[in-house]
Design a protein around this motif. Structure first.
Motif, mmCIF file in Angstrom:
data_model
loop_
_atom_site.group_PDB
_atom_site.id
_atom_site.type_symbol
_atom_site.label_atom_id
_atom_site.label_comp_id
_atom_site.label_asym_id
_atom_site.label_seq_id
_atom_site.Cartn_x
_atom_site.Cartn_y
_atom_site.Cartn_z
ATOM 1 N N ALA A 460 7.543 1.775 -32.922
ATOM 2 C CA ALA A 460 7.659 0.682 -33.888
ATOM 3 C C ALA A 460 6.330 0.420 -34.584
ATOM 4 C CB ALA A 460 8.155 -0.579 -33.185
ATOM 5 N N ALA A 461 5.233 0.435 -33.831
ATOM 6 C CA ALA A 461 3.920 0.206 -34.435
ATOM 7 C C ALA A 461 3.557 1.328 -35.398
ATOM 8 C CB ALA A 461 2.865 0.073 -33.338
ATOM 9 N N LYS A 462 3.938 2.551 -35.075
ATOM 10 C CA LYS A 462 3.622 3.685 -35.941
ATOM 11 C C LYS A 462 4.309 3.569 -37.293
ATOM 12 C CE LYS A 462 5.471 7.678 -35.106
ATOM 13 N NZ LYS A 462 5.814 8.977 -34.464
ATOM 14 N N LEU A 463 5.486 2.924 -37.324
ATOM 15 C CA LEU A 463 6.228 2.786 -38.571
ATOM 16 C C LEU A 463 5.929 1.481 -39.299
ATOM 17 C CD1 LEU A 463 9.690 4.240 -37.522
ATOM 18 C CD2 LEU A 463 7.901 5.336 -38.850
ATOM 19 N N GLY A 464 4.927 0.736 -38.847
ATOM 20 C CA GLY A 464 4.468 -0.425 -39.595
ATOM 21 C C GLY A 464 5.084 -1.747 -39.210
ATOM 22 N N PHE A 465 5.808 -1.844 -38.115
ATOM 23 C CA PHE A 465 6.362 -3.125 -37.689
ATOM 24 C C PHE A 465 5.262 -3.978 -37.061
ATOM 25 C CE2 PHE A 465 10.102 -0.641 -38.286
ATOM 26 C CZ PHE A 465 11.087 -1.549 -38.632
ATOM 27 N N LYS A 466 5.381 -5.310 -37.239
ATOM 28 C CA LYS A 466 4.327 -6.232 -36.824
ATOM 29 C C LYS A 466 4.681 -7.049 -35.588
ATOM 30 C CE LYS A 466 1.880 -4.996 -40.357
ATOM 31 N NZ LYS A 466 0.707 -4.107 -40.150
ATOM 32 N N ARG A 467 5.966 -7.276 -35.330
ATOM 33 C CA ARG A 467 6.369 -8.113 -34.199
ATOM 34 C C ARG A 467 7.453 -7.401 -33.400
ATOM 35 N NH1 ARG A 467 8.008 -14.023 -34.947
ATOM 36 N NH2 ARG A 467 9.739 -13.066 -36.079
ATOM 37 N N ALA A 468 7.503 -7.743 -32.115
ATOM 38 C CA ALA A 468 8.530 -7.189 -31.233
ATOM 39 C C ALA A 468 8.991 -8.278 -30.280
ATOM 40 C CB ALA A 468 8.001 -5.989 -30.458
#
Length: 517
Positions: A460-468
């Motif tokens: 998720a971080a690699k694809l630019g997402f900011k929150r989980a």
């Protein structure tokens, strides 16, 4: 001349019966027995082995049987056979890191899904370094070459129309063969040979003489053993042909890539023993309305199961999809209400998938629930949890949930995303498109832990997402994401849909707060 004998074989478990029964006494399956007429003694001596009346290959002996000495486990050699690459990293991933020499790989899938296309492309790649035999039992050599030309595997002259309506040939390939020619012929690479043949004995003879490193059998249901009176594709024929090919492959260290037909239920046609004989079972899946195809491993003696490889069908055949998350998230509408992004894991591969939900008033008395790519029973369970534990009245509303792109998500880690997408659609709210949801929803409304959390968050971080939004109780390293741990579904809804926590749930207009139950 000895008389032939009829036995009845279960096409599910392979058990044999002397007469027909409505129910198999071994596995309990109804209407699964098929008649198989077997000769009392058949012989395939060219390969150095013969079959008995039960159509099971046994080594041919000329004298007393020589006992084989057992070995201590510590005395077994530690020499590991090196795998070799197939030319496609997606296929290598599913196989566990490459092709194992001498292994049997069974590939099943719906008609027209691309099984033969995939194996023809793989054969062409492998032929650059290995000797390959392509046994086309369903096509002639010319038909295979025409298909290869369309895929860009080779270039051959084709017929063209002229002005007077007649057709003429621009030329003829020196390597093309007719359907009656049973000799193997090179297709494109000097090491790629084609054998249009359905007779098992001819195929075994060619394997023994050519000694290829890899052989493609397309398909096992069309091969036949002449000593058996049953039709090609029957239980006895499939079992006999597979057993014979297995013995030759193991003895000569030949890798076999076998194409298998599937039934209307989606299982590989033939006896269940077919899947037990081979080392690896792969399913080639896909929607005929979508361009992508999934290659899924359901059995692998040399690697992990449930791994998937993703391909895309293009004009020039199948192409690898190295970043599937971008494929399934490429055209999403970030401002659409009722959508949520989850991180699913197929084997060891994390894939980001967009979930779409639509909640609307029921047109009839009984509300309708529909799913595409999501398990129907899990949706029913999540809707019940939202109504009982969160207080959202969904029992009189239609609910539709689908995955964008057609990828099936069956693991429980998508539960939290389904719940938030349903609530967002119910309230007509937009979930932050930079937020992913991961977690299993329990019947008590709690959010449970799932496996491979660190791997999912890295993707998720690699694809630019900011929150989980993830289950509470895990200690994770910093991966550039704002991690929001939650213990209950209500906490996840508040985190995903901040503000406006009051919603009109009844017809009278009384406001009720989420979680009043």
């Amino acid at each position: 001349m000895p008389k032939s004998k009829s036995i009845y074989v279960c096409n599910e478990c392979g058990a044999e019966h002397s007469q027909w029964f409505g129910k198999c006494s071994s596995c309990g399956t109804y209407n699964s027995l098929e008649e198989s007429v077997l000769a009392p003694s058949v012989n395939l001596s060219r390969g150095g082995w013969q079959s008995n009346s039960r159509a099971h290959p046994q080594p041919a002996t000329t004298g007393p049987a020589q006992p084989r000495a057992s070995l201590k486990f510590s005395e077994i050699s530690n020499n590991v056979q090196m795998r070799f690459a197939s030319g496609y990293s997606e296929l290598d991933r599913v196989l566990g890191g490459g092709i194992v020499p001498g292994s049997l790989v069974l590939i099943g899938g719906d008609p027209g899904i691309g099984k033969s296309t995939l194996l023809l492309q793989v054969a062409n790649r492998l032929a650059q370094e290995h000797r390959i035999l392509y046994v086309c039992a369903e096509e002639s050599g010319q038909q295979v070459k025409l298909r290869a030309s369309r895929l860009g595997v080779c270039e051959i002259p084709v017929e063209v129309e002229v002005e007077n309506g007649a057709s003429k040939k621009r030329g003829k390939s020196s390597h093309s063969k007719t359907a009656d020619d049973t000799k193997s012929s090179p297709l494109n690479e000097p090491n790629l040979y084609v054998l249009p043949e359905t007779d098992l004995e001819e195929v075994l003879r060619e394997l023994e003489s050519l000694k290829p490193q890899v052989a493609v059998i397309d398909s096992i249901q069309t091969l036949y053993f002449a000593a058996l009176t049953s039709a090609p594709g029957s239980v006895a024929q499939v079992r006999e042909c597979t057993s014979a090919l297995m013995q030759v492959a193991k003895r000569a260290n030949i890798t076999l890539l076998i194409v298998g037909h599937v039934t209307k239920e989606g299982a590989i046609a033939g006896p269940r023993v077919l899947e037990h004989l081979v080392d690896t079972v792969l399913y080639f899946e896909g929607d005929r309305f979508a361009s992508h195809r999934l290659l899924r491993s359901v059995k692998n003696r040399f690697g992990a199961t449930h791994e998937i490889g993703i391909f895309e069908m293009a004009d020039k055949g199948l192409q690898e999809v190295l970043n599937p998350s971008e494929l399934f998230l490429g055209n999403r509408d970030e401002m659409s209400p009722g959508t949520a992004t989850v991180v699913a894991c197929e084997g060891t591969r994390p894939i980001l998938v967009e979930l779409q939900a639509l909640v609307s008033p029921a047109s009839y008395g009984a509300p309708r629930r529909s799913t595409t790519g999501v398990d129907y029973n899990r949706l029913q369970q999540i809707l019940a949890v939202l109504e009982k534990r969160v207080g959202i009245p969904l029992s009189k509303l239609d609910a539709y949930v689908a995955t964008a792109g057609g990828l099936g998500v069956e693991e429980p880690a998508a539960d939290l995303g389904i719940a938030i997408a349903v609530v967002a659609s119910f309230r007509d709210r937009v979930v932050d498109p930079r937020t992913v949801m991961i977690g299993e929803v329990g019947l008590g409304g709690q959010v449970r832990l799932v496996s491979q959390m660190e791997l999912r968050l890295k993707e998720a971080a690699k694809l630019g997402f900011k929150r989980a939004i993830i289950p509470k109780g895990q200690i994770l390293p910093d991966m550039g994401l704002e991690v929001i741990p939650v213990a209950r579904v209500l906490d996840a809804i508040i985190a995903a849909l901040p503000g406006g926590l009051r919603q009109n749930f009844d017809d009278e207009g009384d406001d009720e707060e989420l979680g009043h139950n």
